[in-house]
Motif scaffolding. Structure first.
Motif, PDB file in Angstrom:
ATOM      1  N   TYR A  45       4.515   0.065 -17.938  1.00 40.71           N
ATOM      2  CA  TYR A  45       3.425   0.939 -17.526  1.00 40.71           C
ATOM      3  C   TYR A  45       2.885   1.707 -18.721  1.00 40.71           C
ATOM      4  O   TYR A  45       3.621   2.074 -19.633  1.00 40.71           O
ATOM      5  CB  TYR A  45       3.914   1.940 -16.470  1.00 40.71           C
ATOM      6  CG  TYR A  45       4.408   1.325 -15.198  1.00 40.71           C
ATOM      7  CD1 TYR A  45       5.780   1.101 -14.992  1.00 40.71           C
ATOM      8  CD2 TYR A  45       3.525   0.963 -14.201  1.00 40.71           C
ATOM      9  CE1 TYR A  45       6.236   0.533 -13.816  1.00 40.71           C
ATOM     10  CE2 TYR A  45       3.984   0.405 -13.008  1.00 40.71           C
ATOM     11  CZ  TYR A  45       5.332   0.184 -12.820  1.00 40.71           C
ATOM     12  OH  TYR A  45       5.779  -0.375 -11.655  1.00 40.71           O
ATOM     13  N   GLN A  46       1.580   1.968 -18.692  1.00 42.44           N
ATOM     14  CA  GLN A  46       0.924   2.774 -19.706  1.00 42.44           C
ATOM     15  C   GLN A  46       0.125   3.884 -19.024  1.00 42.44           C
ATOM     16  O   GLN A  46      -0.420   3.685 -17.940  1.00 42.44           O
ATOM     17  CB  GLN A  46      -0.012   1.918 -20.565  1.00 42.44           C
ATOM     18  CG  GLN A  46       0.689   0.830 -21.358  1.00 42.44           C
ATOM     19  CD  GLN A  46       1.575   1.381 -22.466  1.00 42.44           C
ATOM     20  OE1 GLN A  46       1.313   2.452 -23.002  1.00 42.44           O
ATOM     21  NE2 GLN A  46       2.627   0.652 -22.807  1.00 42.44           N
ATOM     22  N   GLN A  47       0.064   5.033 -19.674  1.00 42.44           N
ATOM     23  CA  GLN A  47      -0.711   6.140 -19.147  1.00 42.44           C
ATOM     24  C   GLN A  47      -2.185   5.736 -19.021  1.00 42.44           C
ATOM     25  O   GLN A  47      -2.763   5.162 -19.940  1.00 42.44           O
ATOM     26  CB  GLN A  47      -0.597   7.356 -20.065  1.00 42.44           C
ATOM     27  CG  GLN A  47      -1.455   8.538 -19.657  1.00 42.44           C
ATOM     28  CD  GLN A  47      -0.943   9.197 -18.392  1.00 42.44           C
ATOM     29  OE1 GLN A  47       0.220   9.595 -18.331  1.00 42.44           O
ATOM     30  NE2 GLN A  47      -1.798   9.306 -17.387  1.00 42.44           N
ATOM     31  N   LEU A  78       0.371   6.142 -14.242  1.00 45.57           N
ATOM     32  CA  LEU A  78       0.723   5.102 -15.197  1.00 45.57           C
ATOM     33  C   LEU A  78       0.504   3.760 -14.511  1.00 45.57           C
ATOM     34  O   LEU A  78       0.920   3.582 -13.361  1.00 45.57           O
ATOM     35  CB  LEU A  78       2.174   5.217 -15.644  1.00 45.57           C
ATOM     36  CG  LEU A  78       2.492   6.182 -16.804  1.00 45.57           C
ATOM     37  CD1 LEU A  78       2.248   7.619 -16.374  1.00 45.57           C
ATOM     38  CD2 LEU A  78       3.926   5.996 -17.257  1.00 45.57           C
ATOM     39  N   SER A 108       4.621   6.261 -21.422  1.00 44.93           N
ATOM     40  CA  SER A 108       4.712   4.844 -21.085  1.00 44.93           C
ATOM     41  C   SER A 108       6.178   4.462 -20.947  1.00 44.93           C
ATOM     42  O   SER A 108       7.064   5.178 -21.368  1.00 44.93           O
ATOM     43  CB  SER A 108       4.062   3.978 -22.164  1.00 44.93           C
ATOM     44  OG  SER A 108       4.773   4.083 -23.388  1.00 44.93           O
ATOM     45  N   SER A 159       8.526   0.659 -20.852  1.00 45.14           N
ATOM     46  CA  SER A 159       8.661  -0.794 -20.768  1.00 45.14           C
ATOM     47  C   SER A 159      10.139  -1.105 -20.691  1.00 45.14           C
ATOM     48  O   SER A 159      10.888  -0.846 -21.638  1.00 45.14           O
ATOM     49  CB  SER A 159       8.044  -1.483 -21.985  1.00 45.14           C
ATOM     50  OG  SER A 159       8.246  -2.877 -21.908  1.00 45.14           O
TER      51      SER A 159
END
Length: 382
Positions: A42-44, A52, A373, A375
């Protein structure tokens, strides 16, 4: 229509929201990220604070609509081909394309509820350090909002004599309110004597720490088959001495996740009733049950032993709220009183108000790090 029309769903949700004047309404079974495979990065989202998202995913707030009732098929015992598992993971990405405090805040607003208990799960093969990184990410993401209380989980690689110390560490560092155990996801075969002893060590440790335990119960898992799908079945759970913990123990999914209706009636419910009669500290939650299965549980289990849980985001929270109200209506029960009991009265009793973060907890927490974030390291395919 084999379900609930959109206008009726909306009415149910409005009526539930009106119950909040009687006290906070809790959902005690929510997963803060996709826990079954834990493979998503996930990324902001720079345009949406508190969200996210996976690459290529666009967050849309939940919107109520019609509810279609499903059935639980008998999936058999054959191993799932890797191709089908890959497809399943892709479909899970639709449910968990976005996470974060705004995502679950929007779920609460749409559902008419107030607070949730977030349940992470220690992945199969994970160790203490790996799971602590996951807990840090969860706490940094959700820990500033009192509507989100955190549970912990015990990595399956820990020995029995390490469990209590690790749970105590999670309680002190992350202010956890419960321990979640998912035998199928974590690869804990409760049909073996060593894992039975392991889980009973967890129960004893949580008793001394004053932590409730939430245990996944069920079989016939759509992602894992053969013996693994049976790791958390009532056949195995009935062999455990839940009275070792004076703290409450909650059987998620009423111990009958993915259980066909006929099997519930003939086999599972009689077992569950005996377990509830034997252990005064044993409860069930309503998550992950289709409509007919849900009605059967509501009609068969004493209301003081039931907690509301949605299993969000695997199922939209509002959908489970509407389905539960509809089931209570169909049973001719006084739905307002029952729903309040499941979502407010019983959670307060079971968790002894630990769902309400105390000021001292906030003050004792270590300095927070900014994580925008996450991963996860992919684990081997099951």
């Amino acid at each position: 229509m084999n379900g609930i029309p959109a206008e009726l769903s909306e009415r149910y949700l409005q009526e539930v929201a009106e119950l909040r004047c009687s006290g906070p309404l809790y959902d005690t079974h929510v997963h803060p990220y996709e826990v079954l495979f834990d493979r998503f990065a996930y990324q902001q989202d720079p345009s949406l604070p508190g969200v996210l998202s996976m690459p290529g995913k666009c967050y849309l707030p939940p919107a109520a609509g019609p509810v279609k009732f499903g059935e639980v098929p008998e999936l058999g015992t054959e191993l799932r081909p890797q191709r089908l598992i890959d497809i399943a993971v892709m479909l899970l990405g639709r449910m968990y394309g976005s996470v974060g405090p705004r995502v679950f805040s929007d779920q609460l607003s749409r559902s008419g509820l107030d607070r949730v208990l977030l349940l992470p799960v220690a992945a199969e093969g994970s160790d203490a350090a790996q799971f602590e990184l996951r807990m840090q990410w969860i706490r940094d993401l959700y820990g500033d909002d009192d509507r989100f209380s955190l549970a912990g989980s015990i990595p399956p690689t820990l020995e029995g004599d390490q469990i209590e110390g690790y749970a105590a560490h999670l309680k002190e560092r992350f202010a956890i309110r419960a321990i979640k155990c998912h035998p199928v996801v974590s690869g804990i075969n409760l049909g073996t004597s060593c894992r039975k002893t392991w889980l009973e060590a967890l129960l004893e440790g949580c008793h001394r720490l004053g932590l409730p335990v939430v245990i996944h119960g069920g079989r016939n898992n759509p992602y894992w088959a053969c013996a693994r799908a049976d790791f958390g079945s009532l056949t195995h759970l009935r062999q455990l001495n839940f009275s070792l913990s004076g703290s409450p123990v909650i059987l998620a999914h009423a111990g009958m996740h993915r259980c066909p209706l006929t099997e519930m009636e003939r086999e599972a419910l009689p077992v569950l009733k005996k377990m509830l009669a034997r252990h005064d500290n044993l409860y069930v939650d309503l998550s992950g049950l289709e409509f007919e299965q849900l009605k059967l549980v509501l009609a068969s289990v004493a209301p003081e032993r039931i907690l509301f849980g949605s299993d969000a985001l695997y199922t939209p929270q509002w959908e489970v709220v509407a389905t539960t109200v509809h089931a209570l209506h169909s049973l001719g029960a006084g739905w307002q009183q029952r729903f309040l009991q499941f979502s407010s009265t019983n959670p307060h009793k079971v968790f002894e108000n630990v769902l309400l973060p105390a000021d001292s907890d906030q003050k004792s927490r270590p300095p927070r790090e900014t994580l925008t974030s996450f991963s996860s390291t992919p684990l081997p395919s099951p």
